[in-house]
Design a protein around this motif. Structure first.
Motif, PDB file in Angstrom:
ATOM      1  N   VAL A  75      38.156  36.584  42.532  1.00  0.00           N
ATOM      2  CA  VAL A  75      36.939  37.242  42.058  1.00  0.00           C
ATOM      3  C   VAL A  75      36.020  36.244  41.360  1.00  0.00           C
ATOM      4  N   PHE A  76      36.613  35.397  40.526  1.00  0.00           N
ATOM      5  CA  PHE A  76      35.799  34.427  39.794  1.00  0.00           C
ATOM      6  C   PHE A  76      35.083  33.473  40.758  1.00  0.00           C
ATOM      7  N   ALA A  79      39.197  45.688  50.712  1.00  0.00           N
ATOM      8  CA  ALA A  79      37.848  46.165  51.024  1.00  0.00           C
ATOM      9  C   ALA A  79      36.895  45.900  49.866  1.00  0.00           C
ATOM     10  N   LEU A  80      37.373  46.069  48.637  1.00  0.00           N
ATOM     11  CA  LEU A  80      36.522  45.801  47.472  1.00  0.00           C
ATOM     12  C   LEU A  80      36.196  44.316  47.358  1.00  0.00           C
ATOM     13  N   ILE A  81      37.209  43.498  47.551  1.00  0.00           N
ATOM     14  CA  ILE A  81      36.985  42.059  47.446  1.00  0.00           C
ATOM     15  C   ILE A  81      36.051  41.586  48.555  1.00  0.00           C
ATOM     16  N   GLU A  82      36.262  42.093  49.779  1.00  0.00           N
ATOM     17  CA  GLU A  82      35.393  41.726  50.895  1.00  0.00           C
ATOM     18  C   GLU A  82      33.972  42.220  50.662  1.00  0.00           C
ATOM     19  N   GLY A  83      33.830  43.393  50.089  1.00  0.00           N
ATOM     20  CA  GLY A  83      32.497  43.906  49.798  1.00  0.00           C
ATOM     21  C   GLY A  83      31.763  43.030  48.797  1.00  0.00           C
ATOM     22  N   LEU A  84      32.466  42.614  47.741  1.00  0.00           N
ATOM     23  CA  LEU A  84      31.853  41.704  46.772  1.00  0.00           C
ATOM     24  C   LEU A  84      31.441  40.393  47.445  1.00  0.00           C
ATOM     25  N   ILE A 132      35.539  42.929  36.318  1.00  0.00           N
ATOM     26  CA  ILE A 132      35.737  43.410  37.689  1.00  0.00           C
ATOM     27  C   ILE A 132      37.219  43.572  37.981  1.00  0.00           C
ATOM     28  N   CYS A 133      38.022  42.594  37.566  1.00  0.00           N
ATOM     29  CA  CYS A 133      39.465  42.671  37.801  1.00  0.00           C
ATOM     30  C   CYS A 133      40.081  43.854  37.055  1.00  0.00           C
ATOM     31  N   VAL A 166      42.861  49.522  38.577  1.00  0.00           N
ATOM     32  CA  VAL A 166      43.101  50.963  38.725  1.00  0.00           C
ATOM     33  C   VAL A 166      43.640  51.268  40.113  1.00  0.00           C
ATOM     34  N   LEU A 167      43.039  50.610  41.132  1.00  0.00           N
ATOM     35  CA  LEU A 167      43.502  50.852  42.497  1.00  0.00           C
ATOM     36  C   LEU A 167      44.801  50.124  42.810  1.00  0.00           C
ATOM     37  N   MET A 168      45.124  49.112  42.043  1.00  0.00           N
ATOM     38  CA  MET A 168      46.312  48.325  42.338  1.00  0.00           C
ATOM     39  C   MET A 168      47.576  48.935  41.750  1.00  0.00           C
TER      40      MET A 168
END
Length: 666
Positions: free
Chosen positions: A119-120, A165-170, A218-219, A224-226
């Motif tokens: 993420v960073f 999907a969240l990481i790819e979206g970011l 963000i992490c 929550v999803l993890m």
């Protein structure tokens, strides 16, 4: 593809080897400092420990052919350089929030460093891109083209599992995808919030600490999803059986962490130095897919061994600085005799100044070799100047001085005739010679020479012991222990070479010839060392002698690259006669001098090609080898009149002066 189409496609391809000089100047102009440009293949071949301190290195693809024309592909190279320079200018490498701050502790103690690292890096890349747009408006068109090309190769985010999907979206948002399109396909309902948080780094005057804080937020949201839903407790027997049959690591049983590491590739449009420096220790490296020439991943092995929080600290980088840190580097081609072609920009040579503290070195040399020093000076005294100097206003000569004749006619008409000094004479009074001495500093020059004087000395015991007044019961005299003088250090091959060069410099200073002394060694094609003891512009001083004394045995002998760099130094000299004298104790070798380490022919052929390059450049080369077997390979490297094999290394100073006199005598 037709033959014509293939030629057209190849013509648009831009190779790093062809443009590295342009890109190097481009990088230095923008960063205000010298940066080393290397290819991604070099990164993958390096040990991860050597990559830690490479904040002055920019990694680029070997070639780019992703766009329609050469200029656009060259623009992609510039953007890759510019993006990595952004890490330096915008403070990415100096992220040190301040001792034991809450932010630094959070980075160090985060339970999922692989996720935080991913993420960073995405958020920081977004910040750097925005800074580039503001700082370099002229680069916007190339930047948008490169980002759009990278975005076109990304997978569909909504087709992935929730966390990837969240990481790819970011990541796609950082590449320029429209937020509304990404949010519309988000099944978790969280992507909009994450994009809103990441978008804050697009504002002006945002630093790396803000990127780090946003990455932590963000992490936290992704956690929550993890988290998996809690299961009903199992009976004790079943729980024990499950524990025995499922002995796996945390990464293997945690699907969220596995998704975060392997679900999404990195941004592929840049070879980001940040990526290789900030991977969590002990975690799985991300998968690398087959991507196009500008989309390559960093060394997985290197990333898996580095620690994210520690490498964010400047103090940690300083503790792992390499020998070549802060030095300028130069790229040179190498001759591959098997393919009968040059390997473009194949070898990197680092040039550095030698520094020493043995300021009495020249006095010691003159004392130990007083007779030889006088002989060398006497031999050099017989060397005649090679250039003619015109002396005006003489009473005799080879030609008339026209200006003097005109002045004499004028003076005669004025009644002051003086016709005695109207000639121009040509005298041999000038020498126009530049000589570079190139000294082998390989490990083999540490060989200790046999002490001939000690071997010839006969140590005889006294015939009659001198009475000391001390007797043993057996009637033998007990001699008191006499203090023994410490044995002098043994002379090595490198020591004799330094003495020879010192005597040469001492004599050349009196002769007036321009000269330089260089040493070479190295460890592989990416780390050839070029040590400067004396450059052409340097005057002989105590510092010069101390630098010469600092020449010591080091590593391998990649001779061809060192010769090419010495030729580049000679090319800048204006002398009409240029000479390169190479002093070595063996044949060229290095651990990657050719595909087969045991193949001696590769190094010999490359050195022979470098010597032919010297001849084409108008440089007279000569090899002096302290190796009884030197005839075996020197006859294939040099012309017969251009090398000398010395069986007795102690004869080097005397023979070297003879060689120089022969080469420079007209």
């Amino acid at each position: 593809m037709s033959e014509a189409g293939a030629r057209s496609f190849s013509a648009e391809r831009v190779r790093f080897a062809d443009t590295h000089r342009h890109l190097s100047l481009f990088a230095e102009a923008l960063s205000g400092r010298y940066l080393h440009l290397k290819t991604a293949e070099t990164r993958r071949s390096r040990k991860h420990a050597d990559l830690i301190a490479e904040v002055d290195v920019i990694y680029l693809p070997a070639e780019i052919a992703d766009f329609a024309c050469t200029e656009q592909n060259l623009g992609a190279f510039r953007i890759s350089v510019l993006h990595q320079i952004g890490y330096l200018i915008e403070g990415t490498y100096t992220f040190q929030p301040g001792g034991e701050s809450t932010l630094e502790q959070s980075f160090a103690n985060w339970p999922r460093p692989a996720l935080l690292y991913r993420v960073f890096s995405t958020v920081e890349d977004l910040r750097i891109d925005c800074a580039i747009r503001r700082r370099y408006p002229g680069a916007r068109k190339d930047l948008e083209r490169v980002l759009a090309h990278a975005l076109s190769g990304r997978p569909l985010a909504h087709a992935l599992r929730p966390v990837p999907a969240l990481i790819e979206g970011l990541l796609q948002f950082s590449l320029g995808a429209r937020p509304e399109n990404l949010i519309a396909n988000d099944s978790s309902g969280l992507l909009g919030r994450l994009i809103e948080m990441a978008a804050k780094v697009q504002e002006e005057n945002i630093d790396v600490c803000v990127s780090a804080a946003i990455s932590l937020d963000i992490c936290t949201e992704i956690e929550v999803l993890m988290r998996s839903a809690p299961r009903a407790p199992l009976p004790a027997a079943e729980a024990a059986a499950e524990q025995l049959t499922n002995e796996r690591s945390e990464a293997e049983i945690d699907p969220g962490l596995d998704d975060a590491i392997q679900g999404v590739d990195f941004r592929g449009e840049f070879q980001a130095d940040l990526i290789s420096k900030r991977h969590a220790r002990g975690q799985k490296a991300p998968r690398t897919a087959d991507r196009q020439s500008t989309k390559f991943a960093a060394d997985d092995a290197a990333k898996a061994a580095l620690d994210t929080p520690a490498l964010l600290s400047r103090s940690h980088l300083a503790a792992h600085r390499s020998d070549n840190d802060g030095l300028r580097s130069f790229l040179y081609d190498e001759w591959d005799y098997i393919r009968q072609a040059y390997l473009p920009a194949w070898c990197r040579i680092f040039e550095q100044r030698l520094r020493g503290d043995q300021f009495s070195f020249i006095d010691d040399v003159r004392r130990r070799h007083s007779a030889l020093a006088s002989q060398v000076r006497r031999q050099f005294g017989f060397i005649k100047p090679q250039a003619w100097q015109r002396v005006f206003g003489t009473s005799d000569g080879d030609e008339l001085d026209l200006d003097g004749v005109i002045d004499a006619v004028i003076e005669r008409r004025r009644g002051h005739a003086d016709d005695s000094h109207l000639y121009v004479r040509r005298d041999r009074a000038l020498r126009d010679v530049a000589t570079a001495f190139l000294v082998d500093m390989s490990a083999s020059t540490d060989f200790a020479l046999p002490d001939k004087e000690a071997a010839a000395a006969v140590v005889a015991a006294p015939a009659e012991p001198q009475e000391s007044g001390l007797y043993l019961y057996a009637g033998r005299v007990d001699y008191p222990d006499a203090p023994s003088a410490p044995a002098p250090p043994k002379r090595r091959v490198i020591d004799v070479s330094k003495d020879a060069l010192a005597l040469m410099c001492d004599a050349l200073q009196r002769l007036g010839d321009s000269h330089a002394i260089y040493g070479f060694s190295g460890d592989g094609r990416e780390n050839v060392e070029f040590h400067v003891a004396k450059d052409f512009a340097d005057k002989l001083s105590v510092r010069t002698w101390a630098a010469l004394a600092a020449i010591q045995p080091r590593r391998s002998t990649r001779m061809g690259t060192a010769i090419r760099h010495a030729l580049s130094k000679l090319a800048r000299e204006s002398a009409s006669m240029k000479i390169l004298i190479i002093i070595s104790d063996g044949y060229p070798e290095d651990h990657d001098y050719g595909a087969d380490r045991t193949d001696r022919e590769y190094g010999i052929q490359d050195t022979a090609r470098a010597l032919r390059e010297a001849e084409r450049a108008g440089v007279t080369d000569f090899c002096v080898t302290i190796d009884p077997a030197g005839h075996d390979y020197l006859r294939r490297m040099c012309r017969e009149s251009r090398y000398l094999v010395i069986d007795d290394v102690t004869a080097l100073p005397r023979e070297l002066s003879k060689v120089y006199r022969t080469l420079t005598q007209v």
